[in-house]
Design a protein around this motif. Structure first.
Motif, PDB file in Angstrom:
ATOM      1  N   VAL A  91      25.968 -38.540 -58.086  1.00 31.73           N
ATOM      2  CA  VAL A  91      26.022 -39.589 -57.074  1.00 31.73           C
ATOM      3  C   VAL A  91      26.966 -39.119 -55.965  1.00 31.73           C
ATOM      4  N   LEU A  92      26.485 -39.095 -54.726  1.00 37.49           N
ATOM      5  CA  LEU A  92      27.306 -38.679 -53.586  1.00 37.49           C
ATOM      6  C   LEU A  92      28.183 -39.822 -53.087  1.00 37.49           C
ATOM      7  N   ASN A  93      27.636 -41.039 -53.176  1.00 32.63           N
ATOM      8  CA  ASN A  93      28.354 -42.224 -52.729  1.00 32.63           C
ATOM      9  C   ASN A  93      27.696 -43.445 -53.343  1.00 32.63           C
ATOM     10  N   THR A  94      28.482 -44.470 -53.559  1.00 31.86           N
ATOM     11  CA  THR A  94      27.973 -45.769 -53.982  1.00 31.86           C
ATOM     12  C   THR A  94      28.358 -46.760 -52.905  1.00 31.86           C
ATOM     13  N   GLY A  95      27.367 -47.494 -52.416  1.00 29.13           N
ATOM     14  CA  GLY A  95      27.606 -48.437 -51.320  1.00 29.13           C
ATOM     15  C   GLY A  95      28.614 -49.500 -51.680  1.00 29.13           C
ATOM     16  N   SER A  96      29.120 -50.123 -50.659  1.00 31.21           N
ATOM     17  CA  SER A  96      30.123 -51.163 -50.839  1.00 31.21           C
ATOM     18  C   SER A  96      29.501 -52.425 -51.439  1.00 31.21           C
ATOM     19  N   THR A  97      30.343 -53.380 -51.737  1.00 30.83           N
ATOM     20  CA  THR A  97      29.859 -54.642 -52.294  1.00 30.83           C
ATOM     21  C   THR A  97      29.399 -55.587 -51.195  1.00 30.83           C
ATOM     22  N   ARG A  98      29.530 -55.167 -49.954  1.00 29.75           N
ATOM     23  CA  ARG A  98      29.026 -55.983 -48.846  1.00 29.75           C
ATOM     24  C   ARG A  98      27.733 -55.372 -48.320  1.00 29.75           C
ATOM     25  N   ASP A  99      26.982 -56.155 -47.565  1.00 31.40           N
ATOM     26  CA  ASP A  99      25.623 -55.775 -47.189  1.00 31.40           C
ATOM     27  C   ASP A  99      25.518 -55.047 -45.851  1.00 31.40           C
ATOM     28  N   ARG A 100      26.360 -54.069 -45.628  1.00 31.88           N
ATOM     29  CA  ARG A 100      26.267 -53.292 -44.393  1.00 31.88           C
ATOM     30  C   ARG A 100      26.024 -51.817 -44.700  1.00 31.88           C
ATOM     31  N   TYR A 101      25.246 -51.574 -45.706  1.00 32.52           N
ATOM     32  CA  TYR A 101      24.918 -50.234 -46.166  1.00 32.52           C
ATOM     33  C   TYR A 101      23.476 -49.995 -45.739  1.00 32.52           C
ATOM     34  N   TYR A 102      23.219 -49.010 -44.896  1.00 34.42           N
ATOM     35  CA  TYR A 102      21.860 -48.838 -44.403  1.00 34.42           C
ATOM     36  C   TYR A 102      21.494 -47.372 -44.223  1.00 34.42           C
ATOM     37  N   MET A 103      20.180 -47.146 -44.068  1.00 38.87           N
ATOM     38  CA  MET A 103      19.623 -45.802 -43.974  1.00 38.87           C
ATOM     39  C   MET A 103      18.730 -45.729 -42.745  1.00 38.87           C
ATOM     40  N   ASP A 104      18.823 -44.647 -41.978  1.00 37.15           N
ATOM     41  CA  ASP A 104      17.899 -44.455 -40.863  1.00 37.15           C
ATOM     42  C   ASP A 104      17.205 -43.101 -40.997  1.00 37.15           C
ATOM     43  N   GLY A 105      16.188 -42.877 -40.143  1.00 36.61           N
ATOM     44  CA  GLY A 105      15.401 -41.656 -40.228  1.00 36.61           C
ATOM     45  C   GLY A 105      14.675 -41.560 -41.552  1.00 36.61           C
ATOM     46  N   VAL A 106      14.084 -42.656 -41.993  1.00 34.05           N
ATOM     47  CA  VAL A 106      13.593 -42.809 -43.361  1.00 34.05           C
ATOM     48  C   VAL A 106      12.171 -42.277 -43.553  1.00 34.05           C
ATOM     49  N   CYS A 107      11.967 -41.594 -44.694  1.00 33.30           N
ATOM     50  CA  CYS A 107      10.645 -41.238 -45.196  1.00 33.30           C
ATOM     51  C   CYS A 107      10.710 -41.388 -46.719  1.00 33.30           C
ATOM     52  N   TYR A 108       9.583 -41.212 -47.422  1.00 28.89           N
ATOM     53  CA  TYR A 108       9.593 -41.397 -48.882  1.00 28.89           C
ATOM     54  C   TYR A 108       8.814 -40.308 -49.600  1.00 28.89           C
ATOM     55  N   VAL A 109       9.110 -40.162 -50.906  1.00 26.59           N
ATOM     56  CA  VAL A 109       8.345 -39.308 -51.818  1.00 26.59           C
ATOM     57  C   VAL A 109       8.209 -40.049 -53.148  1.00 26.59           C
ATOM     58  N   HIS A 110       7.303 -39.543 -53.974  1.00 25.71           N
ATOM     59  CA  HIS A 110       7.214 -40.013 -55.355  1.00 25.71           C
ATOM     60  C   HIS A 110       8.064 -39.056 -56.182  1.00 25.71           C
ATOM     61  N   GLY A 111       9.108 -39.568 -56.800  1.00 24.66           N
ATOM     62  CA  GLY A 111      10.022 -38.753 -57.589  1.00 24.66           C
ATOM     63  C   GLY A 111      10.135 -39.294 -59.001  1.00 24.66           C
ATOM     64  N   GLN A 112      11.322 -39.196 -59.566  1.00 21.96           N
ATOM     65  CA  GLN A 112      11.553 -39.669 -60.924  1.00 21.96           C
ATOM     66  C   GLN A 112      11.349 -41.186 -60.999  1.00 21.96           C
ATOM     67  N   PRO A 113      10.525 -41.664 -61.947  1.00 20.27           N
ATOM     68  CA  PRO A 113      10.387 -43.110 -62.123  1.00 20.27           C
ATOM     69  C   PRO A 113      11.684 -43.707 -62.694  1.00 20.27           C
ATOM     70  N   VAL A 114      12.058 -44.854 -62.185  1.00 14.31           N
ATOM     71  CA  VAL A 114      13.268 -45.536 -62.647  1.00 14.31           C
ATOM     72  C   VAL A 114      12.928 -47.002 -62.863  1.00 14.31           C
ATOM     73  N   THR A 115      13.480 -47.574 -63.922  1.00 16.34           N
ATOM     74  CA  THR A 115      13.380 -49.009 -64.167  1.00 16.34           C
ATOM     75  C   THR A 115      14.790 -49.557 -64.220  1.00 16.34           C
ATOM     76  N   ALA A 116      15.056 -50.559 -63.406  1.00 16.65           N
ATOM     77  CA  ALA A 116      16.380 -51.189 -63.383  1.00 16.65           C
ATOM     78  C   ALA A 116      16.236 -52.609 -62.857  1.00 16.65           C
ATOM     79  N   GLY A 117      16.939 -53.531 -63.471  1.00 19.03           N
ATOM     80  CA  GLY A 117      16.911 -54.915 -63.011  1.00 19.03           C
ATOM     81  C   GLY A 117      15.529 -55.535 -63.033  1.00 19.03           C
TER      82      GLY A 117
END
Length: 130
Positions: A56-82
């Motif tokens: 893990v490089l970083n874990t976002g804060s507990t507040r909702d100002r964590y965001y990503m830009d320049g976004v694209c996607y891939v199919h990677g490792q399947p994860v189940t959580a929550g």
């Protein structure tokens, strides 16, 4: 006069519906920094689209100002959580708007369950080309 009120009310309802839709579906937004998506609080950012042997490089804060830009996607490792399951991972530059001393983290990955786009993969996000 009543016709004007009706038009204003209709415009207000349409604008309110659009804002509500964006807020509830977690769609991508256009802002000063360009196209971006918000991340769930406490989301992990990684150097590859997997949780296996990828620190893990970083874990976002507990507040909702964590965001990503320049976004694209891939199919990677399947994860189940929550109660959510997906193999979609999003790549981009992650910004921590609460703790400005962290990041930005460029060319990093976040699991689809932590990216607020409404569905995986999001219609408004392209497949990563490289």
């Amino acid at each position: 006069m009543s016709q004007r009120r009706t038009r204003l009310a209709a415009a207000g309802l349409a604008a309110g519906a659009a804002l509500t839709l964006c807020a509830t579906t977690g769609t991508a937004h256009a802002g000063a920094a360009g196209f971006y998506v918000s991340l769930q609080t406490n989301s992990n950012v990684r150097s590859a689209p997997s949780t296996q042997n990828v620190p893990v490089l970083n874990t976002g804060s507990t507040r909702d100002r964590y965001y990503m830009d320049g976004v694209c996607y891939v199919h990677g490792q399947p994860v189940t959580a929550g109660g959510y399951h997906t193999d979609v991972w999003y790549r981009g530059t992650v910004h921590d708007g609460v703790d400005l001393s962290k990041g930005p983290y460029r060319n990093v990955w976040a699991w689809g369950g932590n990216v607020n786009v409404g569905q995986d993969p999001a219609d408004s996000v392209d497949l990563c080309r490289n």
